[in-house]
Design an enzyme around this catalytic site. Sequence first.
Site, PDB file in Angstrom:
ATOM      1  N   ARG A  93     -11.083  67.198 -39.642  1.00 45.70           N
ATOM      2  CA  ARG A  93     -12.601  66.922 -38.967  1.00 45.70           C
ATOM      3  C   ARG A  93     -12.927  65.990 -40.036  1.00 45.70           C
ATOM      4  O   ARG A  93     -14.419  66.025 -40.121  1.00 45.70           O
ATOM      5  CB  ARG A  93     -13.168  68.282 -39.035  1.00 45.70           C
ATOM      6  CG  ARG A  93     -13.305  69.026 -40.501  1.00 45.70           C
ATOM      7  CD  ARG A  93     -14.207  69.990 -40.699  1.00 45.70           C
ATOM      8  NE  ARG A  93     -13.768  70.808 -41.953  1.00 45.70           N
ATOM      9  CZ  ARG A  93     -14.494  71.531 -42.470  1.00 45.70           C
ATOM     10  NH1 ARG A  93     -15.545  71.934 -41.964  1.00 45.70           N
ATOM     11  NH2 ARG A  93     -14.002  72.109 -43.747  1.00 45.70           N
ATOM     12  N   LYS A 113     -17.351  63.866 -42.760  1.00 44.62           N
ATOM     13  CA  LYS A 113     -16.903  64.979 -42.451  1.00 44.62           C
ATOM     14  C   LYS A 113     -17.486  65.792 -41.413  1.00 44.62           C
ATOM     15  O   LYS A 113     -19.029  65.869 -41.343  1.00 44.62           O
ATOM     16  CB  LYS A 113     -16.974  65.920 -43.768  1.00 44.62           C
ATOM     17  CG  LYS A 113     -16.406  67.295 -43.958  1.00 44.62           C
ATOM     18  CD  LYS A 113     -16.471  68.021 -45.409  1.00 44.62           C
ATOM     19  CE  LYS A 113     -16.102  69.254 -45.574  1.00 44.62           C
ATOM     20  NZ  LYS A 113     -16.348  69.839 -46.834  1.00 44.62           N
ATOM     21  N   ASP A 252      -4.689  72.030 -51.497  1.00 39.63           N
ATOM     22  CA  ASP A 252      -5.468  70.772 -50.771  1.00 39.63           C
ATOM     23  C   ASP A 252      -6.730  70.662 -50.888  1.00 39.63           C
ATOM     24  O   ASP A 252      -7.326  69.697 -50.697  1.00 39.63           O
ATOM     25  CB  ASP A 252      -5.176  71.129 -49.192  1.00 39.63           C
ATOM     26  CG  ASP A 252      -5.608  72.633 -48.788  1.00 39.63           C
ATOM     27  OD1 ASP A 252      -5.069  73.402 -49.473  1.00 39.63           O
ATOM     28  OD2 ASP A 252      -6.427  72.488 -47.802  1.00 39.63           O
ATOM     29  N   ASN A 253      -7.201  71.554 -51.755  1.00 42.30           N
ATOM     30  CA  ASN A 253      -8.709  71.437 -52.086  1.00 42.30           C
ATOM     31  C   ASN A 253      -8.918  70.947 -53.819  1.00 42.30           C
ATOM     32  O   ASN A 253      -9.925  71.363 -54.239  1.00 42.30           O
ATOM     33  CB  ASN A 253      -9.436  72.799 -51.961  1.00 42.30           C
ATOM     34  CG  ASN A 253      -9.581  72.767 -50.486  1.00 42.30           C
ATOM     35  OD1 ASN A 253      -9.545  72.066 -49.754  1.00 42.30           O
ATOM     36  ND2 ASN A 253      -9.753  74.220 -49.989  1.00 42.30           N
TER      37      ASN A 253
END
Length: 497
Positions: A93, A113, A252-253
């Site tokens: 997104r 985002k 992934d963060n």
Amino acid sequence: MGNQSGIKFENSYALLPKEFYARVNPESMPKVNIVNLNTELAEELRLNPTWLIQDEGIKFLSGQEIVTGSEPLAQAYAGHQFGTFVPQLGDGRALLLGEIKDINGNKRDVQLKGSGRTPFSRNGDGRATLGPVLREYLISEYMNAINIPTTRSLAAISTGETVIRERQLPGALLVRVASSHVRIGTFQYFHARQMTSELKILADYIIGRHYPSNLWKGNVYLELFRNIVKKQADLISHWMSIGFIHGVMNTDNTNVSGETIDYGPCAFMDRFQFDKVYSSIDHTRRYCYQNQPKIILWNLTRLAETMLTLIDTNVDTAIEKAEEILNEFPKLYEDFWVRKMSSKLALCKTETVDKGLVENFLNLLHDENLDFHNSFYFLGDLLEAVQLKESMTSDHQKTIKTIESSNWYISWRKRLMSEKVDQTELTKRLRLQNPSAFPRNHLVEQALNSAIYDENMNPFKDLLAGLMNPFKERSLQDPFAHSPKSSEEITQTFCGT
Ligand code: AMP
Ligand code: MG
């Protein structure tokens, strides 16, 4: 859109091989409007705030028109989510518009985002809603205001759409700025596919963008790894020093640039508890406050696994070299942490007793369930022997009395003597290190609810203004100075995707 904007966009990521991303344009949104613009950051990026709020500027910010040089793309990445590896995540997104050079000549990614679906959206709608967008805006800008590395928020934009979540909510977009958006999960994406040459391209890209490798001697990839480890040790020690719980420390963060990224269900603690969790999805307390240093080491170990072939052609040698760096992490982290925490106690010279002093203070806060920020903030009042004022609530009085009557307090006063500075200097140090304002969950929630349900942005703007002045001396009447009453307390936070 042509060059009327004067914006000089590049997209170095778009020059990387096609496996790194998918080119996608933002979806069209019916009625975009700026909800909040960060004029200071705009100026830092050499963007004209007056132009940004005009029709053309809004179209640029919302991705409705693409500026020359910008090549929107969704980045590919993988990641361990709550310990389970997902080989393909990616920007589901979000879209990277490209880079702008800021006033210091540094390249900054501009990302949208909530801009719509991408090939990485899986079952998601590619949308964001106003609440989480404003939440990320507030918290990321606060982190920056207290000098913690973070992605930034350039604008919050309403899209004029209704987005379906557990109920219908107003759609929104966040224009996010970062020094880059490469995550540990980006390395994992190529590692999982055994794409060794792409891994090298990625590592070279990160070195070129962030690290002065010309100063490095020896193995550059090992040095890259060492530098990423160091940045993360520093970052997490920052989080710990302000009672910040990220909530979704998936690989992934974890941004390899060392910036805090992806503010989902994050929260700042009011009352201090070592194992505090707010995130509604963290059932096993994996990402609780005190686990954060261990989790980052776990994440960095996953990064090391992806870099072994770059570090040495002999896998055993590569493992040995990477392990040497990972084994140094606890000491590295502890040094950062002790320095930051002891400076919150007005200690500048680091001594061997300081670690114990910090730990004992936190134990006291935990055992007595005291408010984290107030406890640090009131140390200044204690030093000045401020009489318990009438304006103090019983909670304030309890905090002060508990600290003052503890053994810890005696040790701290004794330790302060060896700093050999006067009381004014000690109080000054305390005020400089301990913010009087932070995004208390219940205040954030109130501001967001007004924005979402009453279309009233004033509470958000007031809260933001307060947070942008985090070290101001505040009276005890100030909302920041109060732990939530039990009726106000937010016990759970949500990803809100
Ligand atoms: P996050 O939990 O925000 O770090 O997101 C984890 C993954 O889910 C990323 O790949 C996101 O792009 C994806 N994602 C989150 N929300 C959405 C959404 N509404 N639509 C599509 N993908 C999403
Ligand atoms: Mg994420």
